[in-house]
Design a protein around this motif. Sequence first.
Motif, PDB file in Angstrom:
ATOM      1  N   LYS A  87      -2.421   0.164  -1.370  1.00 46.25           N
ATOM      2  CA  LYS A  87      -1.618   1.363  -2.314  1.00 46.25           C
ATOM      3  C   LYS A  87      -1.030   2.473  -1.066  1.00 46.25           C
ATOM      4  CE  LYS A  87      -1.077   3.893  -5.959  1.00 46.25           C
ATOM      5  NZ  LYS A  87       0.271   3.754  -6.600  1.00 46.25           N
ATOM      6  N   ILE A  88      -1.838   2.939  -0.008  1.00 48.37           N
ATOM      7  CA  ILE A  88      -1.165   3.737   0.809  1.00 48.37           C
ATOM      8  C   ILE A  88       0.138   3.185   1.352  1.00 48.37           C
ATOM      9  CG2 ILE A  88      -1.462   4.982   2.949  1.00 48.37           C
ATOM     10  CD1 ILE A  88      -4.501   5.042   2.116  1.00 48.37           C
ATOM     11  N   ILE A  89       0.130   2.021   1.795  1.00 49.82           N
ATOM     12  CA  ILE A  89       1.267   1.368   2.648  1.00 49.82           C
ATOM     13  C   ILE A  89       2.515   1.342   1.803  1.00 49.82           C
ATOM     14  CG2 ILE A  89       1.896  -0.497   3.734  1.00 49.82           C
ATOM     15  CD1 ILE A  89      -1.095  -0.906   4.792  1.00 49.82           C
ATOM     16  N   THR A  90       2.161   0.759   0.642  1.00 50.70           N
ATOM     17  CA  THR A  90       3.195   0.323  -0.363  1.00 50.70           C
ATOM     18  C   THR A  90       3.936   1.855  -0.780  1.00 50.70           C
ATOM     19  OG1 THR A  90       1.806   0.268  -2.164  1.00 50.70           O
ATOM     20  CG2 THR A  90       2.472  -1.931  -1.008  1.00 50.70           C
ATOM     21  N   ASP A  91       3.086   2.860  -1.133  1.00 53.32           N
ATOM     22  CA  ASP A  91       3.636   4.284  -1.436  1.00 53.32           C
ATOM     23  C   ASP A  91       4.484   4.403  -0.408  1.00 53.32           C
ATOM     24  OD1 ASP A  91       2.380   3.951  -3.910  1.00 53.32           O
ATOM     25  OD2 ASP A  91       0.869   5.448  -3.575  1.00 53.32           O
ATOM     26  N   ALA A  92       4.193   4.492   0.947  1.00 52.82           N
ATOM     27  CA  ALA A  92       4.831   5.156   2.165  1.00 52.82           C
ATOM     28  C   ALA A  92       6.169   4.272   2.237  1.00 52.82           C
ATOM     29  CB  ALA A  92       3.950   4.836   3.423  1.00 52.82           C
TER      30      ALA A  92
END
Length: 85
Positions: free
Chosen positions: A40-45
């Motif tokens: 979630k964190i990586i794809t949001d970034a």
Amino acid sequence: DLCLEIFRPMLASWPPYKCLLAELGYVRPESKPDYDNFCKIITDAMRGIVFVDDGQIVNATVCLAYSVRPRLEVTVSGRPRRMNK
């Protein structure tokens, strides 16, 4: 396609034999944060930079491991698309 390889640091309290087993892949992370927290964190970034929306990801692979050199390796492949809708 998205491939995430997440290499977490080994615990300082671990004895050398456990660090070696972890580096060889015999001991794997099974605690929080788990793979979906990282994804979630990586794809949001990456939204707006690599792709318009994470809904464009149709295939993803995630690998969690320990390493003496903690890092994140991201590989994106597939058909290029225009960034503006």
